[in-house]
Write a protein that holds these residues in place. Sequence first.
Motif, PDB file in Angstrom:
ATOM      1  N   LEU A 128      -8.112  -3.049 -24.537  1.00 67.69           N
ATOM      2  CA  LEU A 128      -8.958  -2.574 -23.448  1.00 67.69           C
ATOM      3  C   LEU A 128      -9.466  -3.694 -22.549  1.00 67.69           C
ATOM      4  N   GLY A 129      -9.467  -4.930 -23.039  1.00 66.63           N
ATOM      5  CA  GLY A 129      -9.981  -6.029 -22.243  1.00 66.63           C
ATOM      6  C   GLY A 129     -10.251  -7.252 -23.087  1.00 66.63           C
ATOM      7  N   ASP A 130     -10.945  -8.231 -22.519  1.00 67.44           N
ATOM      8  CA  ASP A 130     -11.217  -9.504 -23.193  1.00 67.44           C
ATOM      9  C   ASP A 130     -12.674  -9.575 -23.631  1.00 67.44           C
ATOM     10  N   VAL A 131     -12.877 -10.056 -24.850  1.00 67.49           N
ATOM     11  CA  VAL A 131     -14.223 -10.325 -25.365  1.00 67.49           C
ATOM     12  C   VAL A 131     -14.376 -11.835 -25.485  1.00 67.49           C
ATOM     13  N   GLU A 132     -15.443 -12.381 -24.907  1.00 66.88           N
ATOM     14  CA  GLU A 132     -15.622 -13.830 -24.881  1.00 66.88           C
ATOM     15  C   GLU A 132     -17.046 -14.210 -25.246  1.00 66.88           C
ATOM     16  N   LEU A 133     -17.180 -15.262 -26.041  1.00 69.64           N
ATOM     17  CA  LEU A 133     -18.466 -15.825 -26.420  1.00 69.64           C
ATOM     18  C   LEU A 133     -18.529 -17.261 -25.933  1.00 69.64           C
ATOM     19  N   SER A 150     -19.562 -11.463 -23.465  1.00 72.03           N
ATOM     20  CA  SER A 150     -19.106 -10.593 -22.385  1.00 72.03           C
ATOM     21  C   SER A 150     -17.853  -9.828 -22.768  1.00 72.03           C
ATOM     22  N   PHE A 151     -17.686  -8.684 -22.113  1.00 68.06           N
ATOM     23  CA  PHE A 151     -16.462  -7.889 -22.218  1.00 68.06           C
ATOM     24  C   PHE A 151     -15.956  -7.644 -20.804  1.00 68.06           C
ATOM     25  N   ASP A 152     -14.709  -8.070 -20.525  1.00 69.11           N
ATOM     26  CA  ASP A 152     -14.116  -7.942 -19.197  1.00 69.11           C
ATOM     27  C   ASP A 152     -12.880  -7.069 -19.263  1.00 69.11           C
ATOM     28  N   THR A 153     -12.760  -6.194 -18.278  1.00 70.32           N
ATOM     29  CA  THR A 153     -11.598  -5.326 -18.203  1.00 70.32           C
ATOM     30  C   THR A 153     -11.269  -5.066 -16.737  1.00 70.32           C
ATOM     31  N   GLY A 154     -10.113  -4.494 -16.477  1.00 72.11           N
ATOM     32  CA  GLY A 154      -9.722  -4.182 -15.107  1.00 72.11           C
ATOM     33  C   GLY A 154      -8.225  -4.272 -14.938  1.00 72.11           C
ATOM     34  N   GLY A 155      -7.784  -4.062 -13.693  1.00 69.10           N
ATOM     35  CA  GLY A 155      -6.357  -4.111 -13.399  1.00 69.10           C
ATOM     36  C   GLY A 155      -6.070  -3.658 -11.993  1.00 69.10           C
ATOM     37  N   GLN A 156      -4.799  -3.647 -11.650  1.00 63.54           N
ATOM     38  CA  GLN A 156      -4.362  -3.246 -10.317  1.00 63.54           C
ATOM     39  C   GLN A 156      -4.213  -1.733 -10.286  1.00 63.54           C
ATOM     40  N   ILE A 157      -4.944  -1.097  -9.354  1.00 55.12           N
ATOM     41  CA  ILE A 157      -4.925   0.367  -9.298  1.00 55.12           C
ATOM     42  C   ILE A 157      -4.047   0.896  -8.161  1.00 55.12           C
ATOM     43  N   THR A 158      -3.787   0.076  -7.154  1.00 50.96           N
ATOM     44  CA  THR A 158      -2.844   0.394  -6.089  1.00 50.96           C
ATOM     45  C   THR A 158      -2.123  -0.898  -5.728  1.00 50.96           C
ATOM     46  N   PRO A 159      -1.055  -0.839  -4.905  1.00 47.48           N
ATOM     47  CA  PRO A 159      -0.389  -2.093  -4.524  1.00 47.48           C
ATOM     48  C   PRO A 159      -1.324  -3.111  -3.870  1.00 47.48           C
ATOM     49  N   ARG A 160      -2.407  -2.649  -3.248  1.00 42.03           N
ATOM     50  CA  ARG A 160      -3.310  -3.567  -2.558  1.00 42.03           C
ATOM     51  C   ARG A 160      -4.629  -3.812  -3.294  1.00 42.03           C
ATOM     52  N   TRP A 161      -5.085  -2.865  -4.104  1.00 41.84           N
ATOM     53  CA  TRP A 161      -6.418  -2.949  -4.698  1.00 41.84           C
ATOM     54  C   TRP A 161      -6.360  -3.335  -6.174  1.00 41.84           C
ATOM     55  N   THR A 162      -7.220  -4.279  -6.548  1.00 42.08           N
ATOM     56  CA  THR A 162      -7.448  -4.660  -7.943  1.00 42.08           C
ATOM     57  C   THR A 162      -8.944  -4.564  -8.213  1.00 42.08           C
ATOM     58  N   VAL A 163      -9.314  -3.951  -9.327  1.00 44.87           N
ATOM     59  CA  VAL A 163     -10.723  -3.819  -9.678  1.00 44.87           C
ATOM     60  C   VAL A 163     -10.955  -4.382 -11.080  1.00 44.87           C
ATOM     61  N   GLY A 164     -12.166  -4.810 -11.324  1.00 49.24           N
ATOM     62  CA  GLY A 164     -12.530  -5.338 -12.628  1.00 49.24           C
ATOM     63  C   GLY A 164     -13.975  -5.022 -12.937  1.00 49.24           C
ATOM     64  N   GLY A 165     -14.307  -5.001 -14.208  1.00 47.77           N
ATOM     65  CA  GLY A 165     -15.663  -4.739 -14.634  1.00 47.77           C
ATOM     66  C   GLY A 165     -16.053  -5.651 -15.778  1.00 47.77           C
ATOM     67  N   GLU A 166     -17.349  -5.924 -15.889  1.00 50.52           N
ATOM     68  CA  GLU A 166     -17.847  -6.776 -16.969  1.00 50.52           C
ATOM     69  C   GLU A 166     -19.171  -6.239 -17.488  1.00 50.52           C
ATOM     70  N   ALA A 167     -19.310  -6.213 -18.807  1.00 52.99           N
ATOM     71  CA  ALA A 167     -20.591  -5.974 -19.469  1.00 52.99           C
ATOM     72  C   ALA A 167     -20.958  -7.250 -20.201  1.00 52.99           C
ATOM     73  N   ARG A 168     -22.223  -7.693 -20.105  1.00 50.53           N
ATOM     74  CA  ARG A 168     -22.584  -8.995 -20.659  1.00 50.53           C
ATOM     75  C   ARG A 168     -23.996  -8.991 -21.250  1.00 50.53           C
ATOM     76  N   LEU A 169     -24.142  -9.847 -22.228  1.00 51.57           N
ATOM     77  CA  LEU A 169     -25.436 -10.180 -22.799  1.00 51.57           C
ATOM     78  C   LEU A 169     -25.629 -11.677 -22.599  1.00 51.57           C
ATOM     79  N   SER A 170     -26.692 -12.062 -21.885  1.00 50.56           N
ATOM     80  CA  SER A 170     -26.938 -13.469 -21.579  1.00 50.56           C
ATOM     81  C   SER A 170     -28.222 -13.933 -22.257  1.00 50.56           C
ATOM     82  N   TRP A 171     -28.218 -15.203 -22.684  1.00 51.05           N
ATOM     83  CA  TRP A 171     -29.353 -15.755 -23.415  1.00 51.05           C
ATOM     84  C   TRP A 171     -29.579 -17.204 -22.993  1.00 51.05           C
ATOM     85  N   ALA A 172     -30.862 -17.593 -22.937  1.00 54.86           N
ATOM     86  CA  ALA A 172     -31.239 -18.996 -22.772  1.00 54.86           C
ATOM     87  C   ALA A 172     -32.490 -19.236 -23.603  1.00 54.86           C
TER      88      ALA A 172
END
Length: 264
Positions: A128-133, A150-172
């Motif tokens: 479904l996508g990439d999980v990164e720490l 973070s979890f990143d996913t997405g792809g090309q939906i038409t010859p011209r359009w590419t979309v992507g989404g990310e859900a993330r938890l950030s900490w400092a």
Amino acid sequence: MSGSSRGLAFGALLLASALATMANAETGGATEPDWTVDVGVFTRVRPDHLGSDRYTFDLLPIVSAGWGDRLTASLDDGLKLTALTRGAWSFGPVVEYRQSYNDRLTRGAYRMPDAIEVGGFAKTRTALGDVELRLRKATDGYDGWSGDLSFDTGGQITPRWTVGGEARLSWADDDFSREYFGLRRRQRETLNLPTFGKNDFVSLGLELDAQRRLGQRTAFVATLSGDRIVGEAWESPLLRTRDVLTAGVGVTYRFGRAEPALGD
């Protein structure tokens, strides 16, 4: 554009130029190169500062470079080298630039400088996508630790359009939160390992990105993101809202390996 942003853009351009030169020398310029450099401009609306309920516009450069699947560099994602691969997993070092928002601060508030953060990442690919720490240590600025899941996913939906989404938890850690929301620079402590406490800065976020190809080398890009500050409710005049919303649009031009012609 702030001086720090200009300096970062110049450094990224130098890195991108170096990547392009090395890759072109390796191929002799006779074959399609395995590197890309995207440059452009991006206009963004973002909060005056973290916790602000007022917003401002700024203009930023877009600079990103990649060399195969091993090395990438960009202003928003940092410099990342894939040093080790094991099946679906990859590992390596990462260097990031944290830009501080310091517009229209409360009178007497400390202006926290931007910071360079150095650390490492671990990433795995799923269906479904990439999980990164990521875990990083600031070498200047607030001098503390930070990380992201973070979890990143997405792809090309038409010859011209590419979309992507990310859900993330950030900490400092509280070196960041106390310095930023405590209105003054903290007394430094001798601490070499990350620690976790109730005053840490934690946020949950979602992001949607879109790109429309205008040609083989030009593209229109857009992004919309929202983060929610969670955790300890600091008593700070800076924290008027816990929502951090950002949106922007821009255009890019690609050097190096071009995209296939539409219809190919």
